[in-house]
Design a protein around this motif. Sequence first.
Motif, PDB file in Angstrom:
ATOM      1  N   PHE A  91       8.115 -10.132   4.266  1.00  0.00           N
ATOM      2  CA  PHE A  91       9.144  -9.092   4.218  1.00  0.00           C
ATOM      3  C   PHE A  91       8.937  -8.016   5.283  1.00  0.00           C
ATOM      4  O   PHE A  91       9.906  -7.368   5.708  1.00  0.00           O
ATOM      5  CB  PHE A  91       9.200  -8.460   2.831  1.00  0.00           C
ATOM      6  N   GLU A  92       7.698  -7.803   5.708  1.00  0.00           N
ATOM      7  CA  GLU A  92       7.462  -6.818   6.760  1.00  0.00           C
ATOM      8  C   GLU A  92       8.202  -7.202   8.037  1.00  0.00           C
ATOM      9  O   GLU A  92       8.767  -6.336   8.720  1.00  0.00           O
ATOM     10  CB  GLU A  92       5.959  -6.681   7.024  1.00  0.00           C
ATOM     11  N   PHE A  94       2.039  -8.970   2.781  1.00  0.00           N
ATOM     12  CA  PHE A  94       3.471  -8.681   2.723  1.00  0.00           C
ATOM     13  C   PHE A  94       4.187  -9.056   4.017  1.00  0.00           C
ATOM     14  O   PHE A  94       5.287  -8.583   4.277  1.00  0.00           O
ATOM     15  CB  PHE A  94       3.693  -7.189   2.421  1.00  0.00           C
ATOM     16  N   LEU A 108       6.852  -1.146   2.738  1.00  0.00           N
ATOM     17  CA  LEU A 108       8.028  -1.731   3.371  1.00  0.00           C
ATOM     18  C   LEU A 108       9.050  -0.665   3.741  1.00  0.00           C
ATOM     19  O   LEU A 108       9.634  -0.689   4.836  1.00  0.00           O
ATOM     20  CB  LEU A 108       8.648  -2.784   2.452  1.00  0.00           C
ATOM     21  N   ASP A 109       9.271   0.290   2.844  1.00  0.00           N
ATOM     22  CA  ASP A 109      10.242   1.343   3.141  1.00  0.00           C
ATOM     23  C   ASP A 109       9.781   2.233   4.291  1.00  0.00           C
ATOM     24  O   ASP A 109      10.610   2.803   5.011  1.00  0.00           O
ATOM     25  CB  ASP A 109      10.500   2.190   1.891  1.00  0.00           C
ATOM     26  N   SER A 120      10.977   0.632   7.457  1.00  0.00           N
ATOM     27  CA  SER A 120      12.416   0.864   7.621  1.00  0.00           C
ATOM     28  C   SER A 120      12.697   2.295   8.060  1.00  0.00           C
ATOM     29  O   SER A 120      13.558   2.541   8.920  1.00  0.00           O
ATOM     30  CB  SER A 120      13.147   0.572   6.311  1.00  0.00           C
ATOM     31  N   TRP A 128       0.552   0.678   1.425  1.00  0.00           N
ATOM     32  CA  TRP A 128       0.877  -0.253   0.337  1.00  0.00           C
ATOM     33  C   TRP A 128       1.239   0.553  -0.895  1.00  0.00           C
ATOM     34  O   TRP A 128       0.350   1.208  -1.452  1.00  0.00           O
ATOM     35  CB  TRP A 128      -0.337  -1.141   0.104  1.00  0.00           C
ATOM     36  N   PRO A 129       2.493   0.569  -1.360  1.00  0.00           N
ATOM     37  CA  PRO A 129       3.634  -0.131  -0.763  1.00  0.00           C
ATOM     38  C   PRO A 129       4.068   0.515   0.541  1.00  0.00           C
ATOM     39  O   PRO A 129       3.957   1.729   0.684  1.00  0.00           O
ATOM     40  CB  PRO A 129       4.720  -0.005  -1.832  1.00  0.00           C
ATOM     41  N   GLU A 139      10.962  -8.811   8.201  1.00  0.00           N
ATOM     42  CA  GLU A 139      12.381  -8.570   7.969  1.00  0.00           C
ATOM     43  C   GLU A 139      12.728  -7.080   8.003  1.00  0.00           C
ATOM     44  O   GLU A 139      13.885  -6.714   8.256  1.00  0.00           O
ATOM     45  CB  GLU A 139      12.798  -9.179   6.633  1.00  0.00           C
ATOM     46  N   ARG A 140      11.736  -6.233   7.749  1.00  0.00           N
ATOM     47  CA  ARG A 140      11.968  -4.782   7.784  1.00  0.00           C
ATOM     48  C   ARG A 140      11.860  -4.197   9.194  1.00  0.00           C
ATOM     49  O   ARG A 140      12.138  -3.018   9.394  1.00  0.00           O
ATOM     50  CB  ARG A 140      10.975  -4.075   6.871  1.00  0.00           C
ATOM     51  N   THR A 155       1.406  -5.276  11.403  1.00  0.00           N
ATOM     52  CA  THR A 155       1.019  -5.019  10.026  1.00  0.00           C
ATOM     53  C   THR A 155      -0.281  -5.713   9.643  1.00  0.00           C
ATOM     54  O   THR A 155      -0.642  -6.743  10.208  1.00  0.00           O
ATOM     55  CB  THR A 155       2.134  -5.459   9.065  1.00  0.00           C
TER      56      THR A 155
END
Length: 310
Positions: free
Chosen positions: A203-204, A200, A173-174, A177, A170-171, A206-207, A194
């Motif tokens: 968006f997780e 999150f 998301l990147d 990816s 955390w963070p 979507e990543r 996750t």
Amino acid sequence: MLDNNARGVYAIAPTPFHPDGRVDEKSIDTMVDAYAAAGCEGITVLGIMGEAPKLEAKEALDIATRVIKRAGKMKIIVGVSAAGFAAMRALSNGVMDVGAAGVMIAPPPSLRTDDQIVTYFGQAAEVIGAQTPWVLQDYPLTLSVVMTPGVIRRIITENPSCVMLKHEDWPGLDKISTLRRFEKDGMRRVSILTGNGALFLDFEMERGADGAMTGYCFPDMLVDIVNLSSAGKREEAHDLFDAHLPLIRYEQQQGVGLAVRKYVLMRRGIIASDAQRKPGPALSAETKKEVDYLLSRLARHDQRAQKLAA
């Protein structure tokens, strides 16, 4: 057995206790049944939120065994992290013998360098045996061990039995990816589920996450988010997530998060008591009122909370 294509929701299960601290076996059964009814693909027991350090070795094996035997088609992952490899080996062998799908291993907080981290997991994989599929837990906020995407790639590359990453950075998301890009460049694929209380998850997914491995008190909602996201129904997924976000946020408070989670699970009839084994905090009357208020607001958008509305 667990493999690198695992998808969906693997609920992180709390350990139900009676108010006097005894393990509540009946609530284990109702809890497992509730996760099955919610549509979970699996359950993870004896994780950080399972109060594993408060259990005796026999209790831990007995709890895992009861869950495995009750779970039917759901796959059960068992947290086997321990201060020493002897205890890790014993619990891992014990649960795999009774039908666990795999085990989860977290890094000890003493690890500091990249090489130390990679070496530790290589040794752990050797200890539990090459035939045992395992989950790499990446949770630096609690465990204080920071694993870069490059380190995770080394662990995955050097240990074929590592089939899943429990991603809780955390963070982060990147990081998801980046790991998926590594796969396009030739890294072996692993499942990514996750945590972080689903804070999150919208968006997780979507990543590139394959689902969730967390213990939010509405596992059926997590299943819906994963399914909606997988079907490309972005707006529906985010609308449902947004309705639950205030309660997700409240449940994420350090120190009382598990108490909040158990309180709602108790109110939902999933477990009989919200007790934690000592040492552990109890919710104040004011905190319970706030949770009840959040449930009443959630009921406006999700019928699953309507019977809980204060």
